[in-house]
Write a protein that holds these residues in place. Sequence first.
Motif, short mmCIF file in Angstrom:
data_model
loop_
_atom_site.label_atom_id
_atom_site.label_comp_id
_atom_site.label_asym_id
_atom_site.label_seq_id
_atom_site.Cartn_x
_atom_site.Cartn_y
_atom_site.Cartn_z
N UNK A 150 -0.32 -21.04 53.99
CA UNK A 150 1.08 -20.76 53.67
C UNK A 150 1.67 -21.85 52.78
N UNK A 151 1.16 -23.07 52.93
CA UNK A 151 1.65 -24.18 52.13
C UNK A 151 1.46 -23.94 50.63
N UNK A 152 0.40 -23.23 50.29
CA UNK A 152 0.13 -22.98 48.87
C UNK A 152 0.68 -21.68 48.35
N UNK A 153 1.39 -20.92 49.21
CA UNK A 153 1.80 -19.57 48.82
C UNK A 153 3.09 -19.55 48.00
N UNK A 154 3.90 -20.62 48.06
CA UNK A 154 5.12 -20.64 47.26
C UNK A 154 6.40 -20.36 48.03
N UNK A 155 6.40 -20.63 49.34
CA UNK A 155 7.62 -20.43 50.14
C UNK A 155 8.61 -21.56 49.89
N UNK A 156 9.90 -21.27 50.09
CA UNK A 156 10.93 -22.29 49.95
C UNK A 156 10.75 -23.35 51.03
N UNK A 162 4.11 -33.00 63.87
CA UNK A 162 3.45 -34.04 63.08
C UNK A 162 2.13 -33.55 62.50
N UNK A 163 1.39 -32.77 63.30
CA UNK A 163 0.12 -32.24 62.80
C UNK A 163 0.34 -31.30 61.62
N UNK A 164 1.37 -30.48 61.69
CA UNK A 164 1.69 -29.57 60.59
C UNK A 164 2.14 -30.36 59.35
N UNK A 165 2.94 -31.39 59.58
CA UNK A 165 3.42 -32.19 58.46
C UNK A 165 2.27 -32.87 57.73
N UNK A 166 1.27 -33.30 58.45
CA UNK A 166 0.14 -34.00 57.84
C UNK A 166 -0.69 -33.09 56.95
N UNK A 167 -0.56 -31.77 57.13
CA UNK A 167 -1.41 -30.83 56.40
C UNK A 167 -0.65 -30.00 55.38
N UNK A 168 0.63 -30.26 55.20
CA UNK A 168 1.43 -29.44 54.27
C UNK A 168 2.30 -30.32 53.38
N UNK A 169 2.68 -29.75 52.25
CA UNK A 169 3.64 -30.39 51.34
C UNK A 169 4.95 -29.61 51.28
N UNK A 170 4.91 -28.33 51.65
CA UNK A 170 6.13 -27.52 51.70
C UNK A 170 7.06 -28.08 52.76
N UNK A 171 8.37 -28.14 52.52
CA UNK A 171 9.30 -28.64 53.54
C UNK A 171 9.18 -27.85 54.85
N UNK A 172 9.34 -28.55 55.96
CA UNK A 172 9.28 -27.94 57.29
C UNK A 172 10.67 -27.86 57.88
N UNK A 225 -2.02 -12.76 47.32
CA UNK A 225 -3.40 -12.92 47.82
C UNK A 225 -3.43 -13.89 48.99
N UNK A 226 -2.68 -14.99 48.88
CA UNK A 226 -2.65 -15.94 49.99
C UNK A 226 -1.95 -15.35 51.21
N UNK A 227 -0.95 -14.50 50.99
CA UNK A 227 -0.30 -13.85 52.13
C UNK A 227 -1.28 -12.98 52.90
N UNK A 228 -2.11 -12.24 52.16
CA UNK A 228 -3.08 -11.40 52.85
C UNK A 228 -4.15 -12.25 53.53
N UNK A 229 -4.53 -13.40 52.94
CA UNK A 229 -5.45 -14.32 53.61
C UNK A 229 -4.85 -14.80 54.93
N UNK A 230 -3.56 -15.15 54.89
CA UNK A 230 -2.88 -15.59 56.10
C UNK A 230 -2.82 -14.47 57.14
N UNK A 231 -2.56 -13.25 56.67
CA UNK A 231 -2.50 -12.10 57.58
C UNK A 231 -3.85 -11.87 58.25
#
Length: 598
Positions: free
Chosen positions: A33-39, A65-75, A255-261
Amino acid sequence: MPRLVDTTIRVLSQEPLAGLMPTADLLRLAEILDGAGFAYLEVSGGGVFDSAVRRGVESPWERIRALKARTKTPLALAVRGRFLVGSRPVGGDFARRFVASAAQSGIDIFRLHDPLNDVDNLREAAEAIVGSGAEFEAGLLYGSGRHEALVDAATRLPELGAARILLNDPAALLQPHRASELVAELRDVSGLPVGLYAQGAGGNALAAALEAARAGADVIAVAVYPVALTMHRVSAEAACQALGGLGLPAGVDMDLLWDAADLVDEHIGDEPIAPVAPRIAVRAAQRKLPVGLVAALDVQLRAQAAGDRLDEVLDEVDKVRGEVGSPPLAAPIGQIVASQALLNVLTANRYSTMVDELRDLVTGGFGRTPAAVDPALRRAVELFQNGHDEPEPVDLDQLREEAQGIASSEEELLLLALFGEEAEPLLKSIRERAAGDEASLAAGGVDRARAERIREVVRIVQETGVGEITIEEDGTRVSVRRTPEPSYAPLPSAVLPAETDLAPPPATPRDDGLVRVESPMVGTFYRAPAPGVAPFVEEGDAVAAGQTLCILEAMKLMNEVKTEIEAIVRSINVGNGEPVEYGQLLFELDPVSGPPML
């Protein structure tokens, strides 16, 4: 052009989906999801904290914290104003310390709303959010029926530092045309961008989202398809396609949305998630009530052999809601209103037994209601007010001393203050795990860098279904083996909320002269008001009429059980923290002046 906000991780981390997806796969999902382009990704909220505490496996702070370490999209974190992620309002110092811990753990955006849409209740938390450097998104709940109150709240939000207004429809009441009208009006009166959080069966939520986007909504909350289908949310995939067709591309990688699904489907695709009987869903839609509230009332009525009285209770919910000022029925206000309605029907005497939290709602303890409180109800509350003590605000520093080392950090202290004894198993598990790790690593002469790598392997084993991992480095061989976790089986939900003065418990005289005090509800039995505090009563204690004997917890809310007679406590028949059924024997009392006359 509208941007999409993903809520998949938050919804997967709260009931009824909590625990179905291992943390390791949830982290993989976050990376997709981090690479999919969400706000931004909304990853936590009140339901997530509640589920984490009840399951007792992983700290909700560790998850962030675990999620923050693996993403760049704001949480993002969803917060209920002065309630934060709990069920009782807290003070300003508490709110500031909670916000600071969340921001330090990795939260960039706080979606802050008040259950009554009382802007004054947002002030302290909003100041803390802005002061932390995070973004403050102000939520407004749709569902009070008081349009002018919603608009008035919107005009006051800019002064608190809100970056955006988020129109939130938790009960699936917002029709598409109203979504369009409100987005435009709220934007005009506030001067702020407006977004939409909506849910609802039958495609209504998606229709509302599209109309909101056409009216200029700048963010729309969504979830990937399997979660959206299961929990009646706006599907990210459907929203992307529909918005693209309207010439409003959201900029999200399909494509990334369907991968996530696909990843989510591996874990919940065959799960019968919280089936709702059609009669429940239909009644909720007809009466414009949250489906979860109707389902909880149905469960409680069936537990008391009154399943045929659901319609009667739902009629009473409408009456009570109007009498207390027509608030939206989001948590925890919905539970309070429903609880009082249930008591009114089952006691066959309206307000003869009154929920303490309803008194707080009527007297302004939770803030201002959208409409005026019924004068007759206000007078009744004043009569019941005798002997009702307002709860003292939580003093975190005092609690730290009383907790006797259960909470060793600020964030653990916050969990203990918010969830009381329910948080103790989780906190003890964290403490024992940390102590065991340190002792085993020290005994093996492992250096700090290698210790960190081993802890990472331990985390992988804990968070996945892998049975065992063996690593070998520089002549050192380490095996980490998974031990089965105890299965989590939530207790049947009850509806009665916190600090309730229940109707005097059944006082049944026996041949030996002892009086039986039986449980008036399904719940969990607690002997003391808080961790580290002396029990309410011990065997052999003398008790006065009206004295509290114990607390019964239901839906994370605490209900006091009191005696109606002067007596000596002869036996306590339930252990602290044990579940109890309706009618189960709790205490045996020896009346001081003989058994009561019936």
